[in-house]
Design a protein around this motif. Structure first.
Motif, PDB file in Angstrom:
ATOM      1  N   THR A 103      71.192  22.658  10.179  1.00 36.51           N
ATOM      2  CA  THR A 103      70.544  22.032   9.011  1.00 36.51           C
ATOM      3  C   THR A 103      69.817  20.742   9.378  1.00 36.51           C
ATOM      4  O   THR A 103      68.900  20.337   8.654  1.00 36.51           O
ATOM      5  CB  THR A 103      71.583  21.747   7.915  1.00 36.51           C
ATOM      6  OG1 THR A 103      72.637  20.954   8.468  1.00 36.51           O
ATOM      7  CG2 THR A 103      72.142  23.042   7.362  1.00 36.51           C
ATOM      8  N   ASN A 104      70.155  20.107  10.463  1.00 34.68           N
ATOM      9  CA  ASN A 104      69.476  18.863  10.870  1.00 34.68           C
ATOM     10  C   ASN A 104      68.076  19.156  11.404  1.00 34.68           C
ATOM     11  O   ASN A 104      67.210  18.282  11.401  1.00 34.68           O
ATOM     12  CB  ASN A 104      70.295  18.115  11.920  1.00 34.68           C
ATOM     13  CG  ASN A 104      71.635  17.679  11.363  1.00 34.68           C
ATOM     14  OD1 ASN A 104      71.753  17.401  10.170  1.00 34.68           O
ATOM     15  ND2 ASN A 104      72.651  17.620  12.217  1.00 34.68           N
ATOM     16  N   LYS A 105      67.814  20.367  11.874  1.00 34.41           N
ATOM     17  CA  LYS A 105      66.518  20.705  12.461  1.00 34.41           C
ATOM     18  C   LYS A 105      65.544  21.315  11.452  1.00 34.41           C
ATOM     19  O   LYS A 105      64.387  21.505  11.779  1.00 34.41           O
ATOM     20  CB  LYS A 105      66.710  21.688  13.625  1.00 34.41           C
ATOM     21  CG  LYS A 105      67.469  21.082  14.795  1.00 34.41           C
ATOM     22  CD  LYS A 105      67.591  22.081  15.918  1.00 34.41           C
ATOM     23  CE  LYS A 105      68.344  21.483  17.088  1.00 34.41           C
ATOM     24  NZ  LYS A 105      68.499  22.415  18.177  1.00 34.41           N
TER      25      LYS A 105
ATOM     26  N   LEU B 285      62.228  20.270   5.367  1.00 30.85           N
ATOM     27  CA  LEU B 285      61.881  20.788   4.043  1.00 30.85           C
ATOM     28  C   LEU B 285      60.707  19.980   3.489  1.00 30.85           C
ATOM     29  O   LEU B 285      60.589  18.769   3.720  1.00 30.85           O
ATOM     30  CB  LEU B 285      63.068  20.698   3.101  1.00 30.85           C
ATOM     31  CG  LEU B 285      64.284  21.528   3.486  1.00 30.85           C
ATOM     32  CD1 LEU B 285      65.434  21.223   2.554  1.00 30.85           C
ATOM     33  CD2 LEU B 285      63.930  22.987   3.444  1.00 30.85           C
ATOM     34  N   PRO B 286      59.824  20.621   2.721  1.00 29.84           N
ATOM     35  CA  PRO B 286      58.724  19.856   2.119  1.00 29.84           C
ATOM     36  C   PRO B 286      59.273  18.975   0.994  1.00 29.84           C
ATOM     37  O   PRO B 286      60.299  19.270   0.367  1.00 29.84           O
ATOM     38  CB  PRO B 286      57.803  20.945   1.547  1.00 29.84           C
ATOM     39  CG  PRO B 286      58.670  22.140   1.385  1.00 29.84           C
ATOM     40  CD  PRO B 286      59.742  22.034   2.434  1.00 29.84           C
ATOM     41  N   SER B 287      58.578  17.910   0.736  1.00 23.00           N
ATOM     42  CA  SER B 287      59.013  17.008  -0.334  1.00 23.00           C
ATOM     43  C   SER B 287      58.700  17.647  -1.681  1.00 23.00           C
ATOM     44  O   SER B 287      57.980  18.627  -1.771  1.00 23.00           O
ATOM     45  CB  SER B 287      58.320  15.662  -0.200  1.00 23.00           C
ATOM     46  OG  SER B 287      56.921  15.836  -0.373  1.00 23.00           O
TER      47      SER B 287
END
Length: 144
Positions: A133-135, A138-140
């Motif tokens: 999940t750290n890599k 996600l778009p804002s």
């Protein structure tokens, strides 16, 4: 299941419905008006005039390997022995020693190695997240 039932063919309805009686037609077929005895005999085929005789006339058990009946039978036996028996043995040995084409054995060994590695590191065998999940970027909320 359906493919197994299709082997029974026309007998399947009798097996399913369990009829104990048989239905037999008592009427004669349309073509049975005359006698069924053979009344005309046709003469056999005449041998060719060039003197050549068919190998089947000389040897009724002709297999096509030789004109000599003894050699023909031995050649037939050898051809069937080597063509069927040896082909089955060599063919099955060849198929047995083919490499692992689907890589199933390698995949099993690799999975066991990874499970042992994760157990030694104190991690769960299967993580709940497939990707780290750290890599994941996600778009804002405004870019959607």
């Amino acid at each position: 299941m359906l493919t197994r039932l299709s082997r029974f063919g026309p007998a399947l309805p009798r097996l399913l419905f369990g009829h104990t009686s048989r239905f037999v037609s008592q009427s004669k077929p349309a073509g049975a008006t005359g006698s069924s005895a053979v009344t005309e005999l046709h003469p056999g085929a005449e041998p060719p005039e060039d003197g050549e005789v068919s190998p089947y006339v000389k040897n009724p058990d002709y297999h096509g390997f030789s004109s000599d009946p003894v050699v023909d039978e031995w050649n037939m036996r050898l051809a069937f022995f080597f063509g069927i028996s040896v082909a089955l043995v060599i063919g099955s040995t060849f198929l047995h020693y083919l490499p692992d084409l689907g890589m199933r054995q390698w995949a099993r060994r690799e999975a066991e190695r990874l499970v042992q590695q994760r157990e030694r590191a104190g991690l769960p065998v299967i993580s709940e997240n497939y990707y780290d999940t750290n890599k994941i970027i996600l778009p804002s909320a405004g870019e959607e």
